[in-house]
Design a protein around this motif. Structure first.
Motif, PDB file in Angstrom:
ATOM      1  N   UNK A 175       0.814  -1.210   0.000  1.00  0.00           N
ATOM      2  CA  UNK A 175       0.000   0.000   0.000  1.00  0.00           C
ATOM      3  C   UNK A 175       0.844   1.255   0.000  1.00  0.00           C
ATOM      4  N   UNK A 176       1.951   1.203   0.740  1.00  0.00           N
ATOM      5  CA  UNK A 176       2.822   2.371   0.776  1.00  0.00           C
ATOM      6  C   UNK A 176       3.448   2.636  -0.583  1.00  0.00           C
ATOM      7  N   UNK A 177       3.852   1.554  -1.264  1.00  0.00           N
ATOM      8  CA  UNK A 177       4.439   1.736  -2.594  1.00  0.00           C
ATOM      9  C   UNK A 177       3.409   2.302  -3.570  1.00  0.00           C
ATOM     10  N   UNK A 211       1.209   9.300  -5.359  1.00  0.00           N
ATOM     11  CA  UNK A 211       1.651  10.637  -4.991  1.00  0.00           C
ATOM     12  C   UNK A 211       2.609  11.216  -6.031  1.00  0.00           C
ATOM     13  N   UNK A 212       3.525  10.368  -6.535  1.00  0.00           N
ATOM     14  CA  UNK A 212       4.430  10.838  -7.581  1.00  0.00           C
ATOM     15  C   UNK A 212       3.671  11.207  -8.845  1.00  0.00           C
ATOM     16  N   UNK A 213       2.674  10.372  -9.194  1.00  0.00           N
ATOM     17  CA  UNK A 213       1.889  10.667 -10.389  1.00  0.00           C
ATOM     18  C   UNK A 213       1.116  11.975 -10.226  1.00  0.00           C
ATOM     19  N   UNK A 214       0.542  12.170  -9.044  1.00  0.00           N
ATOM     20  CA  UNK A 214      -0.189  13.408  -8.800  1.00  0.00           C
ATOM     21  C   UNK A 214       0.745  14.612  -8.832  1.00  0.00           C
TER      22      UNK A 214
END
Length: 535
Positions: free
Chosen positions: A397-399, A405-408
């Motif tokens: 889940x963290x990955x 988050x990186x995509x956003x």
């Protein structure tokens, strides 16, 4: 008209005549934009500053005030759906005084003023109803003055007092508030409204007041106080305890190595408990109760018979009877304790704590459990429980969250870059158009200056003279000088050619000018021929 102004207009007209159709169109559009911008700026600067005259008006009051403003020739503007009237700042106070003199707004007069219209012939029912309406109107007006409240309405339910009922019923109140657009009342404001309403009616408690808004949300319910419904109160308590325990665990096992879940059960019933306790008597003190009975009898005894009969012969007249009875109650220590538990009290709570085994392997679970119990206020007598376990946290889940988050973040950066590029393109386009217009204007001006210079040189050429011929030859013979003395400057302005130029060079220049400006060349030729004939 002065010669300077005449020359200026002549040069301006000459410049405009030299514009092409596209240049004239652009010039007209630019002039129109400048004029419209000036008109808009002037209108904005001369517009008066408007200030609210009244807000939260009823339709009848708004119509009456608008009529008054129209009769006084005062400009106004309606906002907030017609409930707020805006007028110029210098007309606010005079118009408020004029409205007050006319009894406007009429909707604000409901209150204790209703008692002024009551006569001596009013019945008790009319007096009771009018008094209740007066209190409701005063409360509604006061609540409407709270920041964020647009309008308010209060309904009171006051039971009738009777000597034939032993149970007393508390009065209740329901408050409806309409907030301004985009605003919500804070819990402190709701609590102030509840306490204001309950303190205005005798026998009413804050738990007897219900408050709702225009969206149908219950801000304060009967019996649950100002915290809203029990589910909301339970959720707020769980979040507060979980945040407190999580903050402590982050410092003990590290951030992200522990998770806390709190479940609280909130009671929805009001409880009342009465306890009586007696303290034991000290040594040497008299007992709580004493009773002494003594009875003495001598001589004969009266036989049983009917009440009021005479004495018989066998009863001794010297009989004697004595009876003594004593009862003593001594005061003892007694204490009475009454406990009222309102609705919303925590009846039981459980806390589950999961610790990452890979990051906090050396942590003492018993120590952590004791810390959590102390931080959350665990009470084992009511059934509270704390569970602390070592588990392995999943990183999937963290990955995924990190990827999301990186995509956003990347999408946000791309959007920001696109907006920046669009802004740069827009500004650059405007700058390029402005620069192009400036360059075109300079080139046109330079070409016109060169054309005027060539025209001046052509005008300096000696006129063509018609030689005399015999009468039998009707056609004149034109003689052209072989050399002319002119001064010629090239297009780049790099230098000045010699004063004596050949006729071929002059013919070439004249031909080039004729190709560029045929109309002006024809005009110059007509002028030369006309001058030659006059000579």
């Amino acid at each position: 008209m002065p010669p300077a102004l005449t020359n200026t207009f002549a040069r301006l007209r000459k410049t405009i005549d030299g514009f092409t159709l596209a240049q004239r169109t652009i010039a007209i559009i630019g002039i129109a934009a400048v004029v419209l911008g000036g008109v808009a700026l002037t209108s904005f600067l001369t517009k008066p500053t408007l200030t609210p005259l009244f807000s939260g008006l009823a339709a009848e009051d708004a119509s009456a005030i608008v009529d008054q403003l129209s009769s006084a020739n005062v400009s106004y503007e309606l906002t907030d759906g017609g409930t707020t009237i805006m007028v110029p700042q210098d007309a606010v106070y005079p118009q408020r005084l004029a409205a007050a003199a006319a009894g406007l707004p009429a909707g604000d007069t409901d209150g204790y003023s209703l008692l002024d219209s009551m006569g001596v012939t009013s019945s008790e029912f009319q007096q009771t109803v009018t008094y209740k309406r007066a209190i409701e109107g005063e409360l509604a007006r006061t609540i409407g003055a709270v920041k964020g409240v647009k309008t308010a309405s209060v309904k009171l339910a006051i039971p009738e007092e009777s000597v034939f009922t032993s149970e007393k019923v508390n009065p209740t109140a329901s408050v409806f508030v309409e907030t301004a657009r985009g605003q919500k009342l804070s819990p402190t404001q709701v609590e102030s409204i509840v306490h204001l309403t309950s303190a205005s009616v005798s026998g009413m408690t804050p738990a007897d007041v219900a408050v709702i808004d225009q969206e149908g949300a219950t801000l304060s319910a009967i019996g649950s106080g100002t915290s809203g419904n029990l589910n909301q109160q339970s959720s707020e308590y769980e979040l507060r305890v979980a945040a407190s325990v999580q903050k402590m665990l982050d410092k003990v096992v590290g951030v992200g190595n522990a998770t806390v879940t709190v479940a609280a059960e909130v009671g929805n019933a009001t409880r009342e408990r009465l306890d009586e306790s007696y303290s034991p008597a000290a040594e040497g003190t008299p007992p709580q109760s004493e009773s002494t009975t003594s009875e003495t009898q001598k001589g004969g005894q009266r036989e049983a018979g009917v009440l009021g009969t005479e004495k018989t012969e066998d009863v001794a007249e010297d009989g004697e009877y004595e009876k003594v009875q004593t009862t003593k109650n001594n005061v003892v220590n007694k204490s009475v304790e009454s406990t009222n538990t309102p609705a919303g009290a925590i009846s039981r709570q459980t806390i589950a704590v999961a610790i990452n085994q890979g990051e906090a392997a050396g942590v003492d679970l018993d120590q952590v459990e004791g810390l959590v119990a102390s931080a959350a206020g665990i009470d084992t007598r009511r059934g509270d429980a704390v569970t602390v376990e070592m588990v392995t946290f999943s990183t999937a889940g963290a990955a995924e969250a990190e990827e999301a988050l990186d995509a956003a973040r990347k999408a946000e950066e791309e959007e920001r870059a696109a907006e920046t590029m669009q802004t740069v393109i827009t500004v650059g386009g405007v700058a390029v158009v402005a620069l192009g217009a400036l360059v075109a204007f300079l080139i046109l001006r330079r070409r016109r200056a060169a054309a005027d210079e060539v025209a001046a040189q052509i005008a300096a050429v000696p006129p063509i003279v018609a030689a005399e011929v015999p009468d039998e030859d009707p056609e004149p013979v034109l003689t052209i000088p072989t050399t002319v003395a002119v001064t010629y400057t090239d297009d780049e302005g790099d230098g000045v050619e010699p004063l004596q130029v050949t006729l071929d060079r002059r013919r070439k220049d004249v031909g080039d000018f004729a190709r560029r400006n045929p109309e002006r060349t024809a005009e110059h030729l007509r002028t030369i021929i006309r001058n030659g004939k006059d000579a």
